[in-house]
Design a protein around this motif. Structure first.
Motif, short mmCIF file in Angstrom:
data_model
loop_
_atom_site.label_atom_id
_atom_site.label_comp_id
_atom_site.label_asym_id
_atom_site.label_seq_id
_atom_site.Cartn_x
_atom_site.Cartn_y
_atom_site.Cartn_z
N ASP A 271 0.83 -1.21 0.00
CA ASP A 271 0.00 0.00 0.00
C ASP A 271 0.87 1.26 0.00
OD1 ASP A 271 -2.33 -1.46 -0.01
OD2 ASP A 271 -2.58 -1.41 2.16
N ALA A 272 1.93 1.26 0.80
CA ALA A 272 2.83 2.41 0.84
C ALA A 272 3.54 2.59 -0.48
CB ALA A 272 3.85 2.24 1.97
N ALA A 273 3.92 1.48 -1.11
CA ALA A 273 4.58 1.54 -2.42
C ALA A 273 3.63 2.13 -3.46
CB ALA A 273 5.05 0.16 -2.84
N ASP A 274 2.36 1.73 -3.40
CA ASP A 274 1.37 2.24 -4.35
C ASP A 274 1.15 3.73 -4.14
OD1 ASP A 274 -0.62 1.67 -6.45
OD2 ASP A 274 -2.08 2.23 -4.92
N ARG A 275 1.07 4.17 -2.88
CA ARG A 275 0.91 5.61 -2.61
C ARG A 275 2.12 6.40 -3.09
NH1 ARG A 275 -1.07 3.55 2.33
NH2 ARG A 275 0.91 4.02 3.38
N ALA A 276 3.31 5.86 -2.87
CA ALA A 276 4.53 6.54 -3.30
C ALA A 276 4.59 6.62 -4.83
CB ALA A 276 5.76 5.80 -2.76
N MET A 277 4.12 5.57 -5.49
CA MET A 277 4.10 5.55 -6.95
C MET A 277 3.13 6.62 -7.49
SD MET A 277 4.98 4.45 -9.88
CE MET A 277 4.37 4.14 -11.54
N ASN A 278 1.94 6.71 -6.88
CA ASN A 278 0.97 7.71 -7.33
C ASN A 278 1.47 9.13 -7.11
OD1 ASN A 278 -1.29 6.22 -8.38
ND2 ASN A 278 -1.70 5.50 -6.32
N LEU A 279 2.16 9.35 -6.00
CA LEU A 279 2.76 10.66 -5.74
C LEU A 279 3.81 10.98 -6.80
CD1 LEU A 279 3.12 13.14 -3.90
CD2 LEU A 279 4.80 11.80 -2.61
N HIS A 280 4.59 9.97 -7.16
CA HIS A 280 5.64 10.15 -8.16
C HIS A 280 5.04 10.51 -9.53
CE1 HIS A 280 9.39 9.75 -10.25
NE2 HIS A 280 9.05 8.64 -10.86
N LEU A 281 3.97 9.85 -9.90
CA LEU A 281 3.32 10.14 -11.19
C LEU A 281 2.72 11.54 -11.19
CD1 LEU A 281 1.54 6.78 -12.13
CD2 LEU A 281 3.55 7.80 -13.21
N THR A 282 2.12 11.94 -10.08
CA THR A 282 1.56 13.29 -9.98
C THR A 282 2.66 14.34 -10.15
OG1 THR A 282 -0.21 12.55 -8.52
CG2 THR A 282 0.33 14.91 -8.50
N HIS A 283 3.79 14.10 -9.48
CA HIS A 283 4.92 15.02 -9.58
C HIS A 283 5.48 15.04 -10.99
CE1 HIS A 283 9.24 16.12 -9.19
NE2 HIS A 283 8.73 17.07 -8.44
N ALA A 284 5.53 13.89 -11.65
CA ALA A 284 6.06 13.81 -13.01
C ALA A 284 5.21 14.63 -13.98
CB ALA A 284 6.12 12.36 -13.47
N ARG A 285 3.88 14.59 -13.80
CA ARG A 285 3.00 15.38 -14.66
C ARG A 285 3.23 16.88 -14.43
NH1 ARG A 285 -1.68 18.14 -14.30
NH2 ARG A 285 -3.02 18.16 -16.18
N GLU A 286 3.29 17.28 -13.18
CA GLU A 286 3.53 18.69 -12.86
C GLU A 286 4.87 19.15 -13.41
OE1 GLU A 286 3.25 18.67 -8.66
OE2 GLU A 286 1.04 18.60 -8.61
N THR A 287 5.86 18.28 -13.32
CA THR A 287 7.20 18.60 -13.81
C THR A 287 7.19 18.83 -15.31
OG1 THR A 287 8.35 17.43 -12.05
CG2 THR A 287 9.53 17.69 -14.12
N LEU A 288 6.53 17.93 -16.03
CA LEU A 288 6.47 18.05 -17.48
C LEU A 288 5.82 19.36 -17.90
CD1 LEU A 288 6.78 16.78 -20.35
CD2 LEU A 288 4.44 15.94 -20.05
N LEU A 289 4.68 19.66 -17.32
CA LEU A 289 3.92 20.84 -17.75
C LEU A 289 4.58 22.15 -17.34
CD1 LEU A 289 0.28 19.63 -17.05
CD2 LEU A 289 1.59 19.53 -19.18
N SER A 290 5.35 22.13 -16.27
CA SER A 290 5.98 23.36 -15.81
C SER A 290 7.39 23.57 -16.38
CB SER A 290 6.07 23.39 -14.28
OG SER A 290 6.92 22.36 -13.81
N SER A 291 8.00 22.49 -16.86
CA SER A 291 9.41 22.59 -17.24
C SER A 291 9.65 22.58 -18.74
CB SER A 291 10.21 21.44 -16.62
OG SER A 291 10.12 21.47 -15.22
N ALA A 292 8.68 22.09 -19.51
CA ALA A 292 8.90 22.01 -20.95
C ALA A 292 8.66 23.37 -21.60
CB ALA A 292 7.98 20.98 -21.57
N THR A 293 9.34 23.58 -22.72
CA THR A 293 9.15 24.79 -23.52
C THR A 293 8.22 24.44 -24.67
OG1 THR A 293 11.37 25.56 -22.98
CG2 THR A 293 10.29 26.59 -24.88
N TRP A 294 7.05 25.05 -24.70
CA TRP A 294 6.05 24.65 -25.68
C TRP A 294 6.18 25.46 -26.97
CZ3 TRP A 294 4.34 20.44 -23.72
CH2 TRP A 294 4.25 20.30 -22.34
N ASP A 295 5.67 24.89 -28.06
CA ASP A 295 5.67 25.59 -29.34
C ASP A 295 4.93 26.91 -29.20
OD1 ASP A 295 7.02 23.55 -30.52
OD2 ASP A 295 5.23 22.54 -31.27
#
Length: 298
Positions: A271-295
């Protein structure tokens, strides 16, 4: 057959599996039978037998090949060393784009890529064709391949599919048990090495991140998910439009999140691994949208 080749290493691992499934003091079959069993040539079989004898797993004299002991886990070649160059093409291509900081409209020539990667032009062409269906790479009529733009809408759609696939694959991974979990746990040392000197080692993270996520993707065993993951890696780890401004901070956070997943697996807390994984995916999405340079943006 060179012992450094992926063919030898993959065959050697198959030999260890075969020997490990039996007892001791038994005879291996003929070289012809072993070549068929291990999917290698007879020349490679002899190299494998010599390697097994060198470490004391078998004794080999003429036609007699006697098993002396079972292999140990540490004697296996790691998975990334048993891949052929063609199988490593996605990573090689990602690193080519990443290192060259290629921009939209850049021309990609099959012959140049084939020479750089040490593979045939046919292998490169097949790889580019697979990627082209996602729209990031396009073959112009009577021209070479080109890199296309990368839009925010594209990233949003891509991440939605990534989250769906990864959560499904990770749930199956958690259900597989401790032996399977060990594949991720074994990556702790590499993460701690990066973390120990993050200001210099953060640039090593993209390859480790790919290896980390690929563990449960490969274990899931779905060819469509595995194929899609190649595109995921291109966009999220090596994309040519990635803003380097806060790369160290992003990678630092991601390493810590990976270690939280590893710690939960070590503790046997799914359960803790699953929660940590979901937190990681949430952070990855935020990272992509805030860090990429869009066309169209600067």
């Amino acid at each position: 057959m060179s012992r450094s080749s992926s063919t030898f290493k993959e065959g050697y691992n198959r030999a260890l599996d075969m020997i490990g499934s039996g007892g001791v003091d038994w005879e291996l079959p003929t070289e012809v039978a072993l070549a068929k069993k291990w999917s290698v040539s007879r020349t490679t079989v002899r190299s494998i037998l010599q390697g097994l004898q060198d470490v004391g797993i078998i004794t080999w004299s003429g036609r007699s090949k006697t098993v002396l002991r079972k292999p140990r886990k540490a004697e296996y070649f790691p998975a990334d060393e048993t891949e052929s160059v063609a199988e490593k093409l996605p990573s090689l291509f990602m690193e080519h784009i990443f290192a060259g900081e290629l921009t939209p409209g850049t021309t990609l020539r099959e012959t140049e890529l084939a020479k750089a990667f040490g593979v045939s032009s046919t292998a490169v062409r097949e790889f580019l064709i697979r990627f082209s269906r996602f729209g990031l790479i396009e073959k112009k009529p009577n021209r070479h391949w080109v890199l296309n733009g990368f839009t925010r809408d594209f990233a949003e759609e891509l991440f939605a599919v990534r989250a769906m696939f990864e959560r499904t694959a990770f749930a199956a991974f958690l259900a597989a048990g401790k032996d399977t979990h060990q594949r991720v746990i074994d990556l702790r040392e590499e993460h701690e090495m990066i973390l120990a000197d993050i200001t210099r080692n953060y640039v090593l993270f993209p390859r480790l991140d790919e290896k980390f996520h690929r563990t449960w993707i490969d274990a899931f065993g779905n060819r469509f998910v595995r194929d899609f993951f190649e595109l995921i890696s291109l966009v999220f780890h090596y994309h040519y439009r990635w803003n380097k401004r806060d790369e160290l901070e992003r990678n630092h956070h991601a390493v810590i999140q990976h270690l939280a997943i590893i710690s939960a697996l070590e503790a046997g807390d799914a359960d803790a691994a699953d929660r940590a994984m979901n937190l990681h995916l949430t952070h990855a999405r935020e990272t992509l949208l805030s860090s990429a340079t869009w066309d169209g943006s600067t």
